[in-house]
Write a protein that holds these residues in place. Sequence first.
Motif, PDB file in Angstrom:
ATOM      1  N   ASP A   6       0.787  -0.568  -0.113  1.00 29.83           N
ATOM      2  CA  ASP A   6       0.070  -0.053   0.207  1.00 29.83           C
ATOM      3  C   ASP A   6       1.077   1.007  -0.317  1.00 29.83           C
ATOM      4  O   ASP A   6       1.690   1.166   0.683  1.00 29.83           O
ATOM      5  CB  ASP A   6      -0.507   0.025   1.440  1.00 29.83           C
ATOM      6  CG  ASP A   6      -1.662   1.009   1.503  1.00 29.83           C
ATOM      7  OD1 ASP A   6      -1.959   1.492   0.534  1.00 29.83           O
ATOM      8  OD2 ASP A   6      -2.068   1.492   2.558  1.00 29.83           O
ATOM      9  N   GLU A   7       0.561   2.235  -0.842  1.00 27.05           N
ATOM     10  CA  GLU A   7       1.686   3.462  -1.146  1.00 27.05           C
ATOM     11  C   GLU A   7       0.957   4.696  -0.287  1.00 27.05           C
ATOM     12  O   GLU A   7      -0.901   4.522  -1.140  1.00 27.05           O
ATOM     13  CB  GLU A   7       1.783   3.510  -2.202  1.00 27.05           C
ATOM     14  CG  GLU A   7       3.086   4.310  -2.535  1.00 27.05           C
ATOM     15  CD  GLU A   7       3.654   4.309  -4.543  1.00 27.05           C
ATOM     16  OE1 GLU A   7       3.172   5.316  -4.944  1.00 27.05           O
ATOM     17  OE2 GLU A   7       4.381   3.773  -4.768  1.00 27.05           O
ATOM     18  N   PRO A  25       0.164  -4.266   3.313  1.00 22.00           N
ATOM     19  CA  PRO A  25      -1.132  -3.997   3.772  1.00 22.00           C
ATOM     20  C   PRO A  25      -1.328  -5.411   4.630  1.00 22.00           C
ATOM     21  O   PRO A  25      -2.178  -5.610   5.885  1.00 22.00           O
ATOM     22  CB  PRO A  25      -2.227  -4.503   3.076  1.00 22.00           C
ATOM     23  CG  PRO A  25      -1.567  -4.889   1.703  1.00 22.00           C
ATOM     24  CD  PRO A  25      -0.292  -4.686   1.896  1.00 22.00           C
ATOM     25  N   VAL A  26      -0.598  -6.498   5.155  1.00 26.17           N
ATOM     26  CA  VAL A  26      -0.734  -7.153   5.935  1.00 26.17           C
ATOM     27  C   VAL A  26       0.378  -7.632   6.974  1.00 26.17           C
ATOM     28  O   VAL A  26       2.053  -7.241   6.369  1.00 26.17           O
ATOM     29  CB  VAL A  26      -0.507  -8.775   5.057  1.00 26.17           C
ATOM     30  CG1 VAL A  26      -1.169 -10.194   5.920  1.00 26.17           C
ATOM     31  CG2 VAL A  26      -1.767  -9.030   4.243  1.00 26.17           C
ATOM     32  N   GLY A  27       0.307  -7.649   7.895  1.00 22.83           N
ATOM     33  CA  GLY A  27       1.351  -7.790   8.676  1.00 22.83           C
ATOM     34  C   GLY A  27       1.143  -7.900  10.381  1.00 22.83           C
ATOM     35  O   GLY A  27      -0.099  -7.369  11.016  1.00 22.83           O
ATOM     36  N   ALA A  28       2.135  -7.462  11.076  1.00 23.98           N
ATOM     37  CA  ALA A  28       1.874  -7.218  12.874  1.00 23.98           C
ATOM     38  C   ALA A  28       0.969  -5.608  12.798  1.00 23.98           C
ATOM     39  O   ALA A  28       0.949  -5.416  12.518  1.00 23.98           O
ATOM     40  CB  ALA A  28       2.595  -6.973  13.161  1.00 23.98           C
ATOM     41  N   GLU A  53      -8.158  -3.843   7.260  1.00 21.54           N
ATOM     42  CA  GLU A  53      -8.675  -3.448   5.946  1.00 21.54           C
ATOM     43  C   GLU A  53      -7.695  -2.425   6.031  1.00 21.54           C
ATOM     44  O   GLU A  53      -6.661  -1.929   5.401  1.00 21.54           O
ATOM     45  CB  GLU A  53      -8.809  -3.549   5.090  1.00 21.54           C
ATOM     46  CG  GLU A  53      -9.915  -5.123   5.074  1.00 21.54           C
ATOM     47  CD  GLU A  53      -9.861  -5.540   2.910  1.00 21.54           C
ATOM     48  OE1 GLU A  53     -10.673  -4.270   2.290  1.00 21.54           O
ATOM     49  OE2 GLU A  53     -10.446  -6.644   3.274  1.00 21.54           O
ATOM     50  N   ASP A  54      -7.982  -1.577   7.203  1.00 23.75           N
ATOM     51  CA  ASP A  54      -7.219  -0.256   7.155  1.00 23.75           C
ATOM     52  C   ASP A  54      -5.638  -0.556   7.908  1.00 23.75           C
ATOM     53  O   ASP A  54      -4.849  -0.686   8.471  1.00 23.75           O
ATOM     54  CB  ASP A  54      -8.168   0.637   8.618  1.00 23.75           C
ATOM     55  CG  ASP A  54      -9.221   0.371   8.368  1.00 23.75           C
ATOM     56  OD1 ASP A  54      -9.411   1.118   6.599  1.00 23.75           O
ATOM     57  OD2 ASP A  54     -10.058   0.972   9.095  1.00 23.75           O
ATOM     58  N   VAL A  55      -4.519   0.857   6.667  1.00 27.37           N
ATOM     59  CA  VAL A  55      -3.226   1.012   7.256  1.00 27.37           C
ATOM     60  C   VAL A  55      -3.153   2.595   8.116  1.00 27.37           C
ATOM     61  O   VAL A  55      -3.304   3.387   7.165  1.00 27.37           O
ATOM     62  CB  VAL A  55      -2.288   0.220   6.050  1.00 27.37           C
ATOM     63  CG1 VAL A  55      -1.124   0.486   6.183  1.00 27.37           C
ATOM     64  CG2 VAL A  55      -2.889  -1.209   6.439  1.00 27.37           C
ATOM     65  N   SER A  56      -3.126   2.998   8.737  1.00 26.74           N
ATOM     66  CA  SER A  56      -1.901   3.990   9.450  1.00 26.74           C
ATOM     67  C   SER A  56      -1.155   3.982   9.320  1.00 26.74           C
ATOM     68  O   SER A  56       0.432   2.644   9.631  1.00 26.74           O
ATOM     69  CB  SER A  56      -3.256   4.529  10.091  1.00 26.74           C
ATOM     70  OG  SER A  56      -4.575   4.553  10.228  1.00 26.74           O
TER      71      SER A  56
END
Length: 64
Positions: A6-7, A25-28, A53-56
């Motif tokens: 994700d950029e 987008p996937v990880g800890a 699915e939210d990445v901040s």
Amino acid sequence: MQPFADEQSLLCPYCGEPVEVEVDPVGAPAETYVEDCPVCCRPWVVHVSREGEDVSVYLGREDD
């Protein structure tokens, strides 16, 4: 199948220039790492939070 990175468009906390930061987008649920600014070469502290699915992403200064 591997998810694509994700950029995120952010501002460097040192020089204020717009930069692109790629995060998986996937990880800890939370992670922190250091990456250098491609404009001014100063080190950011990259804070990544994942919830579903939210990445901040937040960029901090290493000298803070």
